[in-house]
Design an enzyme around this catalytic site. Structure first.
Site, PDB file in Angstrom:
ATOM      1  N   MET A 175     -11.510  -6.291   5.313  1.00  0.00           N
ATOM      2  CA  MET A 175     -10.783  -5.364   6.180  1.00  0.00           C
ATOM      3  C   MET A 175     -10.510  -6.049   7.518  1.00  0.00           C
ATOM      4  SD  MET A 175     -10.283  -2.673   4.397  1.00  0.00           S
ATOM      5  CE  MET A 175      -9.499  -1.765   5.736  1.00  0.00           C
ATOM      6  N   SER A 178       0.838  -1.194   0.000  1.00  0.00           N
ATOM      7  CA  SER A 178       0.000   0.000   0.000  1.00  0.00           C
ATOM      8  C   SER A 178       0.876   1.249   0.000  1.00  0.00           C
ATOM      9  CB  SER A 178      -0.900   0.019   1.240  1.00  0.00           C
ATOM     10  OG  SER A 178      -1.513   1.287   1.378  1.00  0.00           O
ATOM     11  N   MET A 185      -9.178   7.686   0.519  1.00  0.00           N
ATOM     12  CA  MET A 185     -10.017   8.014   1.684  1.00  0.00           C
ATOM     13  C   MET A 185     -10.519   9.448   1.567  1.00  0.00           C
ATOM     14  SD  MET A 185      -7.646   6.374   4.692  1.00  0.00           S
ATOM     15  CE  MET A 185      -6.771   4.824   4.441  1.00  0.00           C
ATOM     16  N   HIS A 241      -8.616   1.059  -3.914  1.00  0.00           N
ATOM     17  CA  HIS A 241      -9.591   0.767  -2.858  1.00  0.00           C
ATOM     18  C   HIS A 241     -10.265   2.073  -2.447  1.00  0.00           C
ATOM     19  CE1 HIS A 241     -10.167  -0.840   1.553  1.00  0.00           C
ATOM     20  NE2 HIS A 241     -11.316  -0.560   0.954  1.00  0.00           N
ATOM     21  N   ASP A 287      -6.781  -6.638   3.907  1.00  0.00           N
ATOM     22  CA  ASP A 287      -6.257  -5.280   4.050  1.00  0.00           C
ATOM     23  C   ASP A 287      -6.261  -4.908   5.527  1.00  0.00           C
ATOM     24  OD1 ASP A 287      -5.489  -2.652   3.833  1.00  0.00           O
ATOM     25  OD2 ASP A 287      -7.041  -2.094   2.387  1.00  0.00           O
ATOM     26  N   GLY A 288      -5.050  -4.842   6.111  1.00  0.00           N
ATOM     27  CA  GLY A 288      -4.931  -4.372   7.483  1.00  0.00           C
ATOM     28  C   GLY A 288      -4.149  -5.299   8.384  1.00  0.00           C
ATOM     29  N   ASP A 327      -4.939   3.305  -1.419  1.00  0.00           N
ATOM     30  CA  ASP A 327      -6.026   3.535  -0.464  1.00  0.00           C
ATOM     31  C   ASP A 327      -6.564   4.949  -0.631  1.00  0.00           C
ATOM     32  OD1 ASP A 327      -6.172   1.085   1.164  1.00  0.00           O
ATOM     33  OD2 ASP A 327      -4.126   1.586   1.723  1.00  0.00           O
ATOM     34  N   MET A 359     -12.425   4.051  -0.228  1.00  0.00           N
ATOM     35  CA  MET A 359     -13.057   4.188   1.083  1.00  0.00           C
ATOM     36  C   MET A 359     -13.730   5.550   1.113  1.00  0.00           C
ATOM     37  SD  MET A 359     -10.109   2.416   3.444  1.00  0.00           S
ATOM     38  CE  MET A 359      -8.786   2.618   2.235  1.00  0.00           C
ATOM     39  N   HIS A 384      -1.244  -1.253  -4.256  1.00  0.00           N
ATOM     40  CA  HIS A 384      -2.538  -0.933  -3.647  1.00  0.00           C
ATOM     41  C   HIS A 384      -2.610   0.557  -3.325  1.00  0.00           C
ATOM     42  CE1 HIS A 384      -6.173  -2.163  -1.413  1.00  0.00           C
ATOM     43  NE2 HIS A 384      -5.826  -1.247  -0.526  1.00  0.00           N
TER      44      HIS A 384
END
Length: 227
Positions: free
Chosen positions: A141, A12, A41, A70, A177-178, A39, A72, A37
């Protein structure tokens, strides 16, 4: 892109050097990253603000593997075309982000990208059961979304196994993821996951000038899944 369930590590860029995205991506791919990846947000669906379509468009030429975006964010539909145009190979949206997820997934595929659906830790696997024939990836997640570097929620491992059983022989990736580390990766791999998003676990200790730790970290995660 042909489908396979071999283990893939997707670093990520949330944990990369923001001032050197291009070089960081090139370095981590050269050290064995399978996907990249991103992210996204919005400060609304999750309590953080990161990247938009323009960032994805800017880094796309540096990505030689797969750009895994991804989202979010909520609402999401209005932004699908922009992220698809930025070069995203996969666009993943949250089942919790809107009331018309089926239509959203149709829009992603219609825009030419692979469609992913994400589940927050508190959302059961059953939430995606009606959508299985519309998705190419399910993202589980294993932390509450919003920030990198959080600790893995072990209760999510059972959800991964449940999803793997639900998927059957459908060509659907299960992504985690996480909190992915050499300690947690084998748990989700054994349960059926094949794409592991790792931020700090990959980027820790390395830099553009010294990328070797990136490869060492990727290799450690993959080796742990084979032991």
């Amino acid at each position: 892109m042909s489908f396979d369930r071999s283990l893939k590590i997707a670093p990520s860029i949330l944990s990369a050097d923001f001032a050197n995205f291009g070089q960081e991506i090139q370095a981590v791919e050269a050290q064995g990253a399978d996907w990249i990846h991103v992210d996204v947000m919005d400060g609304h669906f999750v309590p953080n603000i990161t990247f938009g379509p323009d960032t994805c468009k800017a880094i796309r030429p540096h990505i030689k593997t797969v750009m895994d975006v991804h989202l979010m964010i909520s609402p999401v539909d209005a932004y699908i075309d922009a992220f698809a145009a930025s070069g995203a190979d996969y666009i993943t949206v949250h089942v919790e982000a809107g009331a018309h997820t089926h239509r959203t997934l149709q829009a992603i595929r219609g825009a030419g990208a692979k469609a992913g659906i994400a589940l927050n830790p508190g959302t059961p696997a059953s939430a995606v059961a009606p959508l299985l024939d519309m998705v190419d990836l399910i993202c589980v997640m294993t932390v509450n979304p919003g920030f990198g570097g959080q600790k893995f929620i072990h209760g999510c491992v059972e959800k991964v196994a449940e999803l793997r059983s639900m998927i059957g022989d459908r060509p659907i990736h299960i992504e985690i993821d996480g909190g992915v580390t050499p300690e947690t990766a084998p748990l989700v791999r054994a349960a059926g996951a094949d794409v592991l998003v790792a931020g700090s676990a990959v980027f820790k200790g390395g830099s553009v000038e010294n990328p070797t730790p990136y490869g060492t970290n990727i290799s450690a995660i993959k080796a742990a899944c084979k032991s």
